[in-house]
Design a protein around this motif. Structure first.
Motif, PDB file in Angstrom:
ATOM      1  N   ARG A  14     -36.854  38.469  47.114  1.00  0.00           N
ATOM      2  CA  ARG A  14     -36.504  37.708  45.929  1.00  0.00           C
ATOM      3  C   ARG A  14     -36.877  38.483  44.670  1.00  0.00           C
ATOM      4  N   ASN A  68     -34.348  40.960  43.672  1.00  0.00           N
ATOM      5  CA  ASN A  68     -33.211  40.386  42.954  1.00  0.00           C
ATOM      6  C   ASN A  68     -33.547  40.217  41.479  1.00  0.00           C
ATOM      7  N   TRP A  69     -34.794  39.845  41.219  1.00  0.00           N
ATOM      8  CA  TRP A  69     -35.212  39.682  39.820  1.00  0.00           C
ATOM      9  C   TRP A  69     -35.215  41.011  39.076  1.00  0.00           C
ATOM     10  N   ARG A  98     -32.997  35.503  32.080  1.00  0.00           N
ATOM     11  CA  ARG A  98     -33.967  34.551  31.566  1.00  0.00           C
ATOM     12  C   ARG A  98     -33.363  33.141  31.601  1.00  0.00           C
ATOM     13  N   ASN A  99     -32.106  33.040  31.167  1.00  0.00           N
ATOM     14  CA  ASN A  99     -31.456  31.736  31.170  1.00  0.00           C
ATOM     15  C   ASN A  99     -31.296  31.168  32.569  1.00  0.00           C
ATOM     16  N   SER A 100     -31.267  32.052  33.569  1.00  0.00           N
ATOM     17  CA  SER A 100     -31.128  31.552  34.934  1.00  0.00           C
ATOM     18  C   SER A 100     -32.478  31.282  35.564  1.00  0.00           C
ATOM     19  N   GLY A 101     -33.545  31.415  34.793  1.00  0.00           N
ATOM     20  CA  GLY A 101     -34.846  31.084  35.330  1.00  0.00           C
ATOM     21  C   GLY A 101     -35.588  32.254  35.940  1.00  0.00           C
ATOM     22  N   VAL A 102     -35.116  33.487  35.719  1.00  0.00           N
ATOM     23  CA  VAL A 102     -35.860  34.641  36.213  1.00  0.00           C
ATOM     24  C   VAL A 102     -36.981  34.949  35.220  1.00  0.00           C
ATOM     25  N   VAL A 152     -34.056  27.159  26.525  1.00  0.00           N
ATOM     26  CA  VAL A 152     -33.880  28.503  25.962  1.00  0.00           C
ATOM     27  C   VAL A 152     -34.521  28.581  24.580  1.00  0.00           C
ATOM     28  N   PRO A 165     -36.638  28.618  30.300  1.00  0.00           N
ATOM     29  CA  PRO A 165     -35.594  28.004  31.120  1.00  0.00           C
ATOM     30  C   PRO A 165     -36.077  27.633  32.519  1.00  0.00           C
ATOM     31  N   ARG A 166     -37.076  28.388  33.040  1.00  0.00           N
ATOM     32  CA  ARG A 166     -37.586  28.053  34.373  1.00  0.00           C
ATOM     33  C   ARG A 166     -38.047  26.605  34.457  1.00  0.00           C
ATOM     34  N   ILE A 214     -35.124  24.298  34.597  1.00  0.00           N
ATOM     35  CA  ILE A 214     -34.474  24.376  35.898  1.00  0.00           C
ATOM     36  C   ILE A 214     -35.307  23.638  36.934  1.00  0.00           C
ATOM     37  N   GLY A 239     -32.696  33.697  40.484  1.00  0.00           N
ATOM     38  CA  GLY A 239     -33.708  32.748  40.030  1.00  0.00           C
ATOM     39  C   GLY A 239     -34.000  31.650  41.035  1.00  0.00           C
ATOM     40  N   ASN A 240     -33.162  31.539  42.074  1.00  0.00           N
ATOM     41  CA  ASN A 240     -33.348  30.503  43.094  1.00  0.00           C
ATOM     42  C   ASN A 240     -33.172  31.092  44.485  1.00  0.00           C
TER      43      ASN A 240
END
Ligand SMILES: Nc1ncnc2c1ncn2[C@@H]1O[C@H](COP(=O)(O)OP(=O)(O)OP(=O)(O)O)[C@@H](O)[C@H]1O
Ligand SMILES: Nc1ncnc2c1ncn2[C@@H]1O[C@H](COP(=O)(O)OP(=O)(O)OP(=O)(O)O)[C@@H](O)[C@H]1O
Ligand SMILES: [Mg+2]
Ligand SMILES: [Mg+2]
Lengths: 289, 264, 376, 376, 264
Positions: free
Chosen positions: D242, D245-246, D258-262, E59, E79-80, E83, E109-110
């Motif tokens: 994982r 991927n980050w 960042r917007n996707s939560g990474v 954000v 954002p985390r 989410i 991120g998931n």
């Protein structure tokens, strides 16, 4: 006939002084009819130099001529080379004792600290008590040894009398000017080779201290010789790099052909070059001197 | 074929093919564009619309096929050639530089110069005043001509690009989905601009996914699908529902509740 | 339905959503950070090194010369960086060009003006080659010019070694005696004025040595003149001409610029050539001043150029920057470097201070820009 | 209206707009260029330097060791570059970390394992500081790490100079005698096997001296083991976890990630720390092998790392690359560098060849990738 | 105020303000979002819609104002957090990494993990099969899950983003102009997806410039103008023409010929 010798130095490949060495082995190779190669770590990193010695040993020459600028780093590769049947001669840096310990046949050169110390004694006799050491290759240990030896002979702290001048001539010149400007009562200047001596000459010419301030330098070059002639430089310490390169090739070749070997180490320097008897020096400065 | 034959096309694209490595983006598309008309290029995502107009504006060289401009075969080596020939394009992915000011962007590639001491200098005053003027015409009031494009909202940027193309577009104006990011008011402005430009005798190529926008200003419609021409029609010959069906590539649309009234 | 807010004003000439920036408007320019940095640096050394001679005539000439050197290469690097590319071979080019001049004029015995001109032509051609490879292969200029860093340095060592059997070629000053083009790079101007100032007691004169009685500063070296000329040229080119607009556009977004009809490839190649030109000016001035060319000249100069440009507020990614800013960056860099010597900093700590001050300058710069413009 | 083309097939499982790539599909991987380059390089030196000893046991060990050195720093540089950042302070960090180990163990007399562990902690903290400054100020890592290049090198000169009055500290091998952690960096493995091979005559033995009769290669240095371990670790981390991927996401587009939560900041800081870790492994191996630390260690190693990574197919701009590719890049670089020595290239031309071969390798690499994938 | 009071809002934005340096992007906007409803956020370019939903998805941090999520005040640091709380967002400027494969992007991120020897590895098989499956549901057939997103057309990319958000969107799904670049068929798909998701009890926030798309799926409409709320309405309380007028900021639209029939 056709023996192969590799000379490994510790100098970055832009260092001008080593040029005489290259000319020295080339000439010896030609005269003796042997194959010679010059190798050096491009950035002057001694760890890279160790790899080059290993490489040279692997390529199976008859002999390796190398400097011993860091005993710890280089002793392993050199001893391995000796053990695998390659004859080694130490030149330029290191001490005769170290050369013996790594199993080299002999040592040809000038111990740096001692040379600096000898220069310092000479300067002390001439009444010098403070100085500026223009160090253009501060990251290399031998440079500091020269300055340190000089300071020790004078009996003063090295401290900030040594400046990290960099290698750009304009910067060297302006740093020397800046230092002398800020410390006008400096007695003497010590430069460590043509790279720092040439711009320093210009600096002294520019601020009018030329000929007035005590000026000694290591190693020779065209401008240094001119400076000695003009009376701006009091002396140059000549370690005769030509001999350091030429003699080992000759010695090794004769050893391999006829089994003859000089019984002692050869001290190629320090010799002080002053205004007397400059003619030959002048003719070949930067090439064979 | 149902083309008006009263006047000659300004640009004819004959059997254009374009391959990107293993991807065949265009597999032979022919289109004729007439001065004073708005030609709508329609089709699904990835149909090849942008690729097609890029060959028209000199960005891509076609793999096969011929471009005839004002009756003569043309080879555009780069966008400069097309611009010089009088083809102005607003690309889908904007041709604006965010860090540069609006007026520098406006005149990018077409900088006005004035001579001083025999040297050509960028004529900033002229550029600034034209930019402010043109943007005002489009309904955007800038804080100043030196504002960076990056500080404008997406819709405002799009408007700058359109205003620039209109200002420099001598003969053909190509707009690739100009209204997709625009608000209601800006969209109405752009459609009105297309109409105005067309009436000046300039040929317009207009790409959109919106059936209603297409029908509002289009004189002629070409629908692409998977790199080929799926169909062509003239204004009045086609109903919104037919056009929408064709744009969807002839495939069934998901049934939707609500007030869509047939056309998305 | 509920209408919860009032209709907006119909005329949009003023935008209620923008707070007034007032006087800060005027400050929003890329060189702002450079200006503040320059003031800070002068204040700092004014306080710490005031009585070290840093600000007497000789001291000023000292750091001016060093700064001028940085400026000459910073102008080229700045324009190239704004056009979206890098040149890591600047330092090697300096060494190489200097060596060519020396070989042509001393070894081959050509007149110095011819040696210099031919060198300029060759250097600019190599710059063009750099650019051509970058454009044609689409490789990052970082890699291409890194290769040229090695290649040019290699030739700078190889050529004199093979031709002259030494790696420093001297005697150029003698060859350049009376040469018109040599003087353009190695001469000094306003000698008369300084002579007069020395006699009038406005600047001190030498007290001892061979030049006792002469003014300590006897003219402005051409190096400084070149720096000023190049900065003005670069500034005008960038901000006042059509080509300048193309430079910004090529660096801001090459694809967009190309689509708008900007000849991006040509712009980039020209900028590589200009960078090589600046490096050659540097080399020519150096060779003429010191009278010799060495294989070690110009080491690491590419970084110093890039540092100056970045301190001057340009973006490493291209499309934004200013020649005046880069010139101020060079000034800051030069003053810091020489100032540390005047201030008598422990020499082995020199690099530490240099690093810290550079980092500080860039951070200050960015921070001030953000504070003024309100970016976040 | 006219319907001029047929309706498309309703099932889209095959796409008629894509020509079949066939076998070329399998070749589309970032390390492809590296593989081809490696083959080319071995062919070249196999032909030109076959009888120079390059491919005997000693010769192989020689270029393997050099390549392993490059690999160790290339792994760190590769992951950091994929995460979208640069580290120009790698070379200085090597010098600095080595110096710390020497000072701790020799000057302060700590046990070697403690010296090494404390050095690792300090180095990784400096890496984190690098990353933290980059993240917090938003400055390009090029500039921040360039400052650290100066700062760390400065300390590497200053510390031993002040403490020991010399710029080189030796005697570490003696201090490390019998130290378990020292052996992990400076030891050799498979000694028994090589002993046996020497006795069986498979590899040559020393002819004279204290080690007469022993095989010329008496084991695999831990340096090579570390290189392999780091390459495997980096490869697994990047492609199979994982976090990998980050790393890709952070370098591909930090904002989007960042917007996707990474946790982009954390990823980047970890990568700076990992780069520092790799540099320290390099330093520890070097110090343990050679027994001394010097102020000149690691000069320009950052470029060598970056070159290896780029030859290995990674993008300088981040978001794309492969650790295996970087390892092949390091191998190519190491073989070329030592191979040039074996081939007996004139030493002053060494850099010229190096530059040309590097440029050639990268161009070949890119060209092959494009040919296979059909990009243009 | 005309809100259904039968159930509690899942997220309440109270008087949100957001300043960027000297720019006031939001000057106090309040919105309530209910589960199982589609809330349309409308308004001119630069009205502040994207800025508003960015404060909702963590954000941006609001300069002033309060966010109440499921009855409790919430502070999203990044954002985390949002989410993790169950808010999935498709941003206007895509949150896709072009150089990464579709399946890596989908799970960015998931990432799903599987344990091997006590270490967590990225479960590629699972990720690939889920991705292919979800994309098929949206009507896109990928060449393979390892295809790079950069090789997809704009519409396909948008679809990946939406599919991802739908897949992970636990409680609130925010879509910022998802249909602007889409073809007719893809648009119909997205609208149908919104409808489906809403019926599962998820709250949807949908930003669009298209009146007809808004009316097709919206239960509630909020129109922003220059950083303020211009108006709000519920489904059935407003005609397309009224809504369009409000979206244009109450300003007159340019008159257009053609078949627009009043609404752009
Ligand atoms: N430079 C390129 N390299 C490879 N493939 C490309 C390139 N440009 C476009 N394509 C491919 O060509 C096809 C057509 O793309 P194009 O952008 O022309 O579609 P479009 O009709 O404009 O779609 P949209 O409505 O989404 O903008 C797509 O499958 C796309 O992936
Ligand atoms: N990061 C930022 N820095 C400065 N100003 C910003 C920033 N983000 C947005 N703005 C400004 O805030 C205002 C609102 O922008 P926003 O993107 O929210 O508009 P929008 O309603 O989404 O418009 P569109 O329909 O064009 O997407 C605009 O004036 C924009 O320039
Ligand atoms: Mg398109
Ligand atoms: Mg928006």
């Amino acid at each position: 006939e056709g023996e192969k010798y590799v000379l490994v130095s510790h100098a970055p490949d832009s260092d001008s002084w080593w040029n005489t060495i290259k000319n020295g082995i080339a000439l010896a190779g030609e005269q003796m009819g042997v194959e010679v190669e010059y190798r050096n770590p491009p950035t002057g990193d001694l760890a890279d130099m160790a790899r080059i010695i290993e490489q040279a040993a692997a390529s199976g020459p008859n002999g390796i001529i190398t400097t011993l600028s860091d005993y710890d780093v280089l002793k392993g590769p050199i001893m391995d080379a000796v053990a695998s049947g390659v004859d080694v001669i130490i030149m330029n840096s290191g001490t005769p004792e170290q050369a013996r310990e790594v199993g080299a046949l002999m040592y040809v050169g000038q111990p740096e600290y001692d040379a600096g110390f000898a220069a310092g004694q000479r300067a002390k006799a001439d009444g010098v008590s403070s100085f500026l050491c223009v160090n253009h290759y501060i990251s290399s240990p031998s440079s500091t040894e020269r300055c340190q030896g000089f300071a020790d002979a004078l009996g003063v702290e090295l401290g900030d009398q040594m400046i990290d001048s960099g290698q750009d001539p304009a910067e060297i010149k302006n740093r020397v000017l800046a230092y002398l400007n800020a410390n006008p009562d400096t007695d003497a200047i010590l430069t460590l080779g043509p790279t720092s001596a040439d711009p320093t000459l210009l600096a002294l010419e520019e601020n009018g201290m030329a000929g007035d301030i005590y000026f000694g330098t290591f190693d020779l070059g065209e401008n240094i010789v001119q400076g000695i002639k003009d009376g701006v430089i009091n002396w140059g310490i000549d370690q005769q790099p030509f001999l350091q390169a030429y003699l080992p090739v000759v010695v090794l070749t004769n050893y391999h052909r006829y089994g003859v070997l000089p019984g002692n180490n050869i001290n190629s320097g320090p010799g002080f070059v002053t205004a007397d008897g400059l003619e030959m020096v002048e003719k070949f400065a930067g090439e064979y001197r | 074929m149902n083309t008006r034959t009263t006047h000659a096309p300004i640009i004819e694209m004959k059997n254009i093919e374009k391959h990107f490595g293993s991807v065949i983006a265009l597999a032979g598309v022919s289109v004729e564009v007439y001065p004073g008309e708005c030609h709508c290029l329609l089709g699904d995502n990835g149909a090849g619309k942008s690729t097609f107009i890029k060959t028209m504006s000199g960005v891509h060289k076609p793999t096969h096929g011929e471009i005839v401009f004002e009756g003569k075969p043309m080879h555009f080596d780069d966008p400069r050639d097309a611009i010089a020939a009088g083809i102005a394009t607003v690309h889908q992915h904007l041709a604006m530089i965010p860090l540069m000011s609006v007026s520098r962007n406006f005149f990018m590639g077409n900088e006005p110069v004035k001579k001083r001491f025999g040297i050509s200098f960028f004529d900033h005053e002229y550029a600034d005043s034209v930019t402010m003027e043109e943007m005002r015409k489009m309904g955007i009031n800038l804080r100043g001509p030196d504002q960076a494009v990056g500080t404008l909202s997406g819709g405002e940027r799009q408007t700058v690009a359109i205003a620039r193309a209109v200002h420099f577009g001598a003969k053909v104006l190509i707009l690739d989905e100009p209204t997709s990011a625009l608000g209601v008011r800006q969209t109405a402005n752009v459609l009105a601009t297309i109409d105005k430009v067309r009436k000046q005798g300039i040929a317009v190529v207009f790409i959109t996914h919106n059936v209603r926008h297409a029908l509002a200003v289009g004189d002629r419609f070409t629908v692409l699908n998977r790199g080929k021409t799926l169909g062509a029609a003239q204004r009045g010959q086609i109903t919104p529902e037919e056009l929408q069906d064709m744009m969807a590539g002839g495939q069934e649309l998901v049934a939707l509740e609500g007030s869509l009234g047939g056309t998305v | 339905m509920s209408q919860t807010a009032q209709s907006p004003s119909t005329s949009d000439d003023t935008d209620e959503r923008v707070k007034d920036l007032g006087w800060r408007r005027a400050l929003i320019r890329p060189e702002l950070g450079g200006i503040v940095g320059t003031i800070a640096v002068f204040l700092f050394f004014g306080l710490t090194a005031y009585d070290s001679g840093m600000f007497n005539a000789q001291g000023i000439l000292n750091w001016s010369t060093v700064s001028a050197q940085f400026m000459i290469i910073a102008v080229g690097a700045c324009l190239l960086m704004i056009a979206g590319e890098f040149d890591l071979s600047v330092g090697s080019m300096i060494g190489f060009a200097g060596m060519l001049i020396a070989i042509f004029s001393v070894t081959l015995g050509w007149p110095v003006w011819m040696a210099i001109l031919v060198t300029f032509v060759l250097a600019v051609l190599i710059g063009a080659l750099n650019g051509f490879i970058v454009i044609r292969t689409g490789l990052p200029s970082f890699i291409v010019t890194l290769a040229f860093l090695f290649i040019l340095r290699g030739f700078t060592i190889y050529l004199p070694q093979t031709i002259e059997r030494k790696t420093i070629i001297g005697g150029i000053r003698e060859a350049a005696e009376g040469d018109w083009l040599g003087a353009v790079f190695g001469g000094k101007i306003l000698k008369g004025m300084f002579q007069w100032m020395g006699e009038a007691g406005l600047i001190t004169t030498f007290e001892r040595g061979t030049r006792a009685g002469q003014p300590v500063v006897d003219g402005i070296p051409m190096l400084i003149v070149w720096a000023i000329v190049l900065v003005i040229f670069g500034h005008v080119l960038l901000t006042k001409t059509r080509f300048g607009n193309w430079i910004f556009a090529a660096g801001g977004d090459a694809e967009a610029a190309r689509n708008s009809g900007v000849p991006v490839n040509r712009v980039k190649i020209y900028m590589f050539m200009f960078t090589a030109f600046c490096a050659t000016v540097f080399a020519a001035c150096q060779v003429m001043e010191f009278g010799s060319a060495g294989a070690d000249r110009g080491l690491l100069k590419e970084f110093e150029a890039i540092i100056a440009v970045v301190i001057g507020g340009a973006l490493l990614t291209g499309g934004y920057g200013s020649v005046l800013g880069a010139a101020l960056g060079a000034l800051i860099f030069g003053v810091v470097q020489q100032g540390l010597f005047f201030a008598g900093v422990e020499s082995s700590l020199f690099r530490v201070f240099l690093g810290i001050i550079l980092l500080g300058a860039v951070i200050l710069n960015t921070y001030i820009r953000r504070m003024i413009t309100g970016e976040r």
